[in-house]
Scaffold this active site. Structure first.
Site, PDB file in Angstrom:
ATOM      1  N   HIS A 198      -4.985   8.212   1.580  1.00 25.01           N
ATOM      2  CA  HIS A 198      -5.720   7.387   0.623  1.00 25.01           C
ATOM      3  C   HIS A 198      -6.963   6.763   1.266  1.00 25.01           C
ATOM      4  O   HIS A 198      -8.073   6.876   0.734  1.00 25.01           O
ATOM      5  CB  HIS A 198      -4.804   6.288   0.093  1.00 25.01           C
ATOM      6  CG  HIS A 198      -5.411   5.458  -0.996  1.00 25.01           C
ATOM      7  ND1 HIS A 198      -5.304   5.787  -2.318  1.00 25.01           N
ATOM      8  CD2 HIS A 198      -6.144   4.310  -0.944  1.00 25.01           C
ATOM      9  CE1 HIS A 198      -5.939   4.889  -3.056  1.00 25.01           C
ATOM     10  NE2 HIS A 198      -6.464   3.976  -2.242  1.00 25.01           N
ATOM     11  N   GLU A 199      -6.767   6.139   2.406  1.00 25.63           N
ATOM     12  CA  GLU A 199      -7.897   5.467   3.072  1.00 25.63           C
ATOM     13  C   GLU A 199      -8.907   6.483   3.615  1.00 25.63           C
ATOM     14  O   GLU A 199     -10.108   6.211   3.639  1.00 25.63           O
ATOM     15  CB  GLU A 199      -7.390   4.564   4.196  1.00 25.63           C
ATOM     16  CG  GLU A 199      -6.526   3.405   3.734  1.00 25.63           C
ATOM     17  CD  GLU A 199      -7.225   2.516   2.712  1.00 25.63           C
ATOM     18  OE1 GLU A 199      -8.471   2.375   2.772  1.00 25.63           O
ATOM     19  OE2 GLU A 199      -6.527   1.961   1.841  1.00 25.63           O
TER      20      GLU A 199
ATOM     21  N   HIS B 257     -11.362   7.273   0.880  1.00 25.27           N
ATOM     22  CA  HIS B 257     -12.434   6.270   0.808  1.00 25.27           C
ATOM     23  C   HIS B 257     -13.428   6.454   1.953  1.00 25.27           C
ATOM     24  O   HIS B 257     -14.648   6.384   1.754  1.00 25.27           O
ATOM     25  CB  HIS B 257     -11.843   4.859   0.882  1.00 25.27           C
ATOM     26  CG  HIS B 257     -11.020   4.477  -0.309  1.00 25.27           C
ATOM     27  ND1 HIS B 257     -11.450   4.654  -1.598  1.00 25.27           N
ATOM     28  CD2 HIS B 257      -9.786   3.904  -0.394  1.00 25.27           C
ATOM     29  CE1 HIS B 257     -10.512   4.212  -2.443  1.00 25.27           C
ATOM     30  NE2 HIS B 257      -9.497   3.760  -1.731  1.00 25.27           N
TER      31      HIS B 257
END
Length: 256
Positions: free
Chosen positions: A18-19, A22
Site C-alpha cells: 500500500h505505502e 503511494h
C-alpha cells in the site's frame, strides 16, 4: 504463536504494498518523499537514500509515506499541495491500486501451484434438496439473478446475498440456455441449493484467467460489503477487528 507470526507477515505485506503504491506514484509525479516507513513507533532500522529516509519500525501494524506539503503548506516545487488534482488523486489512489495488483500476483502464484479449480458447473445433484429434478449434471451456471458468475466463490457469494428468497439461475445445458428458479434450503445457517460443483484442470492461460477473476471477485466483495454496511444490510457486529483477522488468517493457514 505461528498464526500470529503469519498474521504479522500478512499485515506487513499489505502495508508495504500500500505505502509503496503511494511512494512510487509520488516519485513519478515529482513529489518529494521525506520518509518511507513500514511500521510505527521507534525505528530499529534506518537507511538514508538520495532523497528519502527508509525505515523499519517496532510496531508492524502501520506505516506511512511522508511527502512534502501533504499535511502543511509548502511552496516547494516538489510538494504534494503544488500538484494538479489528477496527480493528487493518482497518488492517493495508488495505495489501493497496489494492493489489488499484489492480490493478483498472489493469486497467480496460487494458481500456478494448483492443478484444478472448483467451477460453477453441476457435478452431482443431491436428493432431498431444492436443486433435485431442477438441475442436471453438466449444467454450467453462467448467471445468478442476471449477474455473470465465473467462479464458485462468485456463485456462492451471490446466492448468500440473495438470502432465503428464490434465486434465478441462468445455465447452459446441452448447448442451450435455460433459466430456472430455486429457493435455497437453510440448513444450520447455510443456504444450500443441493448440488456438488465440478472441477476444471488448469493450463497456462486459464491459470491467469482465474487469478484475474478471483482478484475481481474479491475486490467486488470488499466494495459490496462496504455498501451493505452503509445501507444497514449488515451491522457493525459483522465486522472483525485485528483479533478476528488474525483468527481467520490462522484458519486459512491451517487449511492450506
Amino acid at each position: 504463536m505461528l498464526n500470529i507470526l503469519i498474521a504479522i507477515l500478512v499485515f506487513c505485506l499489505i502495508i508495504t504494498a500500500h505505502e509503496f503504491g503511494h511512494f512510487i506514484s509520488a516519485k513519478i509525479c515529482g513529489v518529494t518523499v521525506h520518509e518511507f516507513s513500514i511500521g510505527m513507533g521507534p525505528a530499529f532500522f534506518k537507511k538514508q537514500g538520495k532523497e528519502t529516509l527508509f525505515s523499519l519500525r517496532a510496531i508492524p501494524f502501520g506505516g506511512y509515506c511522508k511527502m512534502e506539503g501533504e499535511d502543511e503548506e509548502s511552496e516547494s516545487e516538489g510538494s504534494f499541495s503544488s500538484k494538479s488534482r489528477p496527480k493528487k488523486l493518482l497518488i492517493l489512489a495508488s495505495g489501493a491500486i497496489m494492493n489489488i495488483i499484489t492480490g493478483f500476483l498472489l493469486f497467480v502464484i496460487i494458481m500456478f501451484q494448483t492443478k484444478a479449480v472448483v467451477v460453477p458447473v453441476v457435478d452431482t445433484v443431491l436428493e432431498n434438496y431444492p436443486a433435485y429434478n431442477v438441475l442436471m449434471s453438466g449444467d454450467e451456471i453462467t448467471k445468478v439473478n442476471g449477474k455473470r458468475v465465473y467462479t464458485s466463490t462468485n456463485l456462492n457469494t451471490e446466492i448468500a446475498r440473495n438470502g432465503e428468497q428464490p434465486v434465478e439461475l441462468t445455465l447452459k445445458r446441452n448447448g442451450e440456455t435455460k433459466v430456472v428458479t430455486i429457493t435455497p434450503k437453510n440448513e444450520d445457517g447455510r443456504l444450500l441449493l443441493g448440488f456438488m460443483s465440478g472441477v476444471k484442470e488448469l493450463n497456462f492461460g486459464n491459470r491467469l484467467f482465474y487469478a484475474y477473476r478471483n482478484t475481481v471477485d474479491f475486490s467486488k466483495m470488499v466494495i459490496t460489503s462496504l455498501g451493505d454496511l452503509i445501507t444497514g444490510k449488515v451491522g457493525l457486529n459483522n465486522l472483525s477487528g485485528p483479533a478476528g483477522i488474525v483468527s481467520e488468517i490462522g484458519n486459512a493457514a491451517d487449511s492450506a
